[in-house]
Enzyme design. Structure first.
Site, PDB file in Angstrom:
ATOM      1  N   ASP A 342     -16.491   8.589  -3.113  1.00  0.00           N
ATOM      2  CA  ASP A 342     -16.230   7.257  -3.643  1.00  0.00           C
ATOM      3  C   ASP A 342     -14.980   7.279  -4.520  1.00  0.00           C
ATOM      4  OD1 ASP A 342     -17.137   4.470  -4.389  1.00  0.00           O
ATOM      5  OD2 ASP A 342     -17.205   5.417  -6.363  1.00  0.00           O
ATOM      6  N   GLU A 378     -12.761   7.867   0.368  1.00  0.00           N
ATOM      7  CA  GLU A 378     -12.426   6.459   0.173  1.00  0.00           C
ATOM      8  C   GLU A 378     -11.087   6.489  -0.565  1.00  0.00           C
ATOM      9  OE1 GLU A 378     -14.394   2.365  -1.569  1.00  0.00           O
ATOM     10  OE2 GLU A 378     -14.612   4.195  -2.754  1.00  0.00           O
TER      11      GLU A 378
END
Length: 703
Positions: A342, A378
């Site tokens: 993330d 990401e």
């Protein structure tokens, strides 16, 4: 109680069959007490007197799995110097393998008094916070083997443990929303029939429900608020939270592996649940605040490139060690197959800028365990210069946000998208070829947990986030969505037909694109969040997958598209197209060719036309450049992909020099959408096909 010196490594609580070794790092502490917690609310404190390189440790004979514990750190509380030690706060072990209980929010879990952030708060947090748990590391993995699915065979399925399993009609009530539910035959059968090879789980590291959300009657449903990087989230366990969550998670991984499905974890190493200077003191903040967090020039405050209040200090050797220890633990002890990072750009911020030469990437590259699993970035964060799609090192794959945006723009009819659409369809060579990566570096997706579901993408122009309690200010406002003529739910049959066609267009495009496709859970059922594009706090029917009793036409279409891709190597190449014939393949046709709807080769003028929204793509199955695993030549059927993203019906001419006879295998204008190669209509070279507005057709020619 006997207390032996113990060892400084490994960090955390390590049970060896006779007792437990405890070790914790803190450079800021004057002294640290290990507190053994008892069920009557009392605790036994043991001072950790042995110290090696700021690691305090002890071995306690007879301390068994299931024992709850925490730390109390005695040291300076001096926020102006970035120090926030407070022995009144029971702290979680950063290396805890399991965590018990939940936070009961109140001033007790904060290191300061509300309204006076510089004043130390000596209220005891122990009755109000979570506890670390000693776990049994032993587990019978049997003959468990990682599937080790290569990227060109991979189909990712992003899912939430609870959201995927809460409403499945075949699951017993006591298993819904748990790790055990992931191992249930009904869930595994759905994934295998769908053609999924890897389950990408939204955060399962122990996370915290934010104080603000709890007071609003909401939950941190998504879980991007980690407090324990080694511990499976206890609320997803059906058996208990004193180590049972570890066994249950392992059992789920073992069952998924038996079905040939990899397990990939969405991990949040960019920040913790302790928030900014006004956040609670739960673990890292009280142990050694300046060693774990990036502080500003005024060390009372935190640097934040994540939008959550803090960022971990990625140039701290202790932070880097913790992250690498955590990654290795999940691979070696928990048998997971990879990670999706993330806001991964934050991990590259060793100083201020995002730096692909940062220490974190060096550590991952040379690690003999972590470097061998799937690593998915990401590739952005919310800090300056944080959008880094295409800029991660060669070992990494990336969520391709440009793919998502371009495919959405193409099908909603935006001008001047055709050329970029062609690049995204063929693996985004402009992003990945320059540093030696392949098309498989691109994780392609149209929807994910963050944003509209597939159904809502074609049903709403505007977000509807009022249920989140922020007056619809939260969530992305520029969604590249189109409601097909009516906002939200409608009974208009023409609008519903168009929406169905658009969903099939997105799914077909995704599965026919070079790269690695990722589906978002429930999109195969047209799951809706009623226009909410930021369901992070919606733990209920709005976010849970509504399983239909008897399947659906969209599910059947999705399965057909996944298996079409899996059956044909020309649709999942490992190398970029050359745009010319391939030597040694006995075929004088180019490996790829582009045509106007009239069947003429595309010119630069055609590509540059602002209004061009239609084209035909020829994929030559006889011109695959990469060899098979034993050096053999790979040959496949050939395909014609016809895209009509324009708002009007168009006639497409089948190119005359690229095959004499074809069969229709996909037609998104039909509700059923896909046909087996032997049953689809036969089409001759030079024939004209009518494609209704916003539809696509795929023709297949045997090798």
């Amino acid at each position: 109680m006997q207390v032996w010196p113990g060892e400084a490594y490994p960090l955390g609580a390590t049970y060896d069959g006779a007792g437990t070794n405890f070790a914790v790092f803190s450079e800021a502490a004057d002294r640290i007490e290990l507190c053994l917690l008892h069920d009557d609310g009392s605790e036994t404190a043991v001072e950790l007197r042995e110290t090696d390189a700021f690691v305090r440790h002890a071995y306690l004979p007879g301390i068994m799995p299931g024992q709850r514990y925490g730390f109390r750190v005695h040291g300076p509380f001096a926020p102006a110097r970035g120090l926030r030690c407070n022995s009144a706060k029971l702290l979680l072990d950063p290396y805890a393998k399991a965590i018990s209980g939940e936070i009961k929010w109140g001033e007790e879990v904060y290191g300061y008094h509300f309204g006076a952030p510089e004043k130390r708060n000596d209220l005891d947090s122990a009755p109000h916070t979570m506890a670390s748990v000693v776990v049994n590391p032993y587990f019978d993995w049997g003959d468990d083997r990682r599937p080790r699915t290569e990227y060109h065979h991979t189909v990712l399925y992003e899912a939430h443990v609870k959201g995927l399993t809460m409403k499945h009609p075949a699951l017993p009530d006591e298993l819904r929303g748990t790790y055990a539910a992931l191992a249930h035959p009904a869930i595994i059968e759905h994934l295998t029939k769908l053609g999924v090879t890897a389950l990408e789980l939204m955060p399962v590291h122990q996370f915290v429900n934010d104080h603000r959300l709890v007071e609003m009657g909401l939950n941190n449903y998504w879980g991007y608020n980690t407090i324990g990087f080694f511990a499976p989230h206890n609320a997803y366990a059906s058996w208990g939270d004193r180590g049972q969550q570890v066994l249950e998670f392992k059992s789920a991984v073992r069952a998924l592996h038996e079905a040939g499905i990899e397990v990939i974890l969405d991990v949040v190493y960019n920040h913790t649940a302790e928030g900014n200077h006004l956040g609670p003191t739960l673990s890292f903040k009280g142990l050694d605040n300046p060693s774990y967090y990036r502080l500003t020039d005024d060390p009372r405050y935190y640097m934040d490139t994540t939008g959550t209040g803090n960022s971990l200090l990625m140039r701290s050797p202790h932070v880097l060690q913790m992250i690498m220890d955590s990654l290795r633990y999940w691979v070696t002890d928990m048998h997971v197959d990879g990670f999706r990072f993330d806001l991964a750009a934050t991990l590259a911020r060793q100083f201020h800028e995002v730096d692909r030469l940062s220490s974190f990437f060096d550590l991952v590259q040379q690690d003999p365990v972590v470097s061998q699993v799937k690593l998915i970035a990401e590739p952005w964060d919310v800090g300056e210069g944080g959008y880094q799609v295409g800029n991660f090192p060669p070992l990494w794959t990336e969520w391709n946000g440009m793919y998502r945006d371009t495919v959405r723009d193409m099908w909603r009819g935006e001008p001047r998208t055709l050329a970029e659409f062609a690049s995204r369809l063929t693996g985004s060579s402009d992003l990945y070829q320059g540093d030696g990566r392949r098309p498989l570096a691109s994780i392609n997706f149209v929807t994910c947990h963050d944003g509209f579901t597939l159904h809502d993408l074609v049903s709403y122009n505007e977000k509807r986030n009022d249920a989140n309690g922020e007056d619809n200010r939260d969530g992305e406002s520029h969604n590249r969505s189109w409601n097909c003529g009516a906002e939200g739910e409608t009974d208009d049959p023409a609008v519903l037909e168009l929406r169905g066609r658009q969903m099939r267009n997105f799914l077909a495009t995704l599965m026919l694109s070079q790269g690695v496709p990722m589906l978002s859970h429930g999109d195969e059922f047209a799951r809706t969040q009623r226009g909410n594009n930021n369901g992070y706090c919606q733990d209920g029917d709005l976010s849970w997958v509504p399983w239909p009793e008897d399947g659906s036409e969209l599910l059947d279409f999705t399965r057909a598209m996944v298996w079409l891709r899996r059956d044909h190597p020309v649709l999942r190449r490992r190398r970029f197209f050359h745009g010319r014939p391939v030597e040694g393949t006995h075929d004088d046709l180019s490996d790829i060719a582009w045509f106007t709807p009239e069947g003429k080769e595309m010119t630069q003028r055609d590509w540059d036309s602002a209004q061009a929204r239609a084209l035909t793509v020829f994929l030559n199955g006889n011109a695959i450049s990469e060899p098979g695993p034993r050096g053999e030549r790979i040959s496949d059927d050939s395909f014609l992909l016809m895209f009509n993203a324009s708002p009007k019906t168009l006639e497409f001419v089948v190119p005359v020099d690229h095959g004499r006879q074809w069969q229709v295998v996909v037609d998104t204008a039909r509700a059923d959408g896909a046909a087996a190669p032997e049953t689809g209509p036969k089409i001759q070279a030079g024939d004209r096909l009518t494609l209704v507005d916003r539809s696509m057709t795929v023709l297949q020619r045997p090798a």
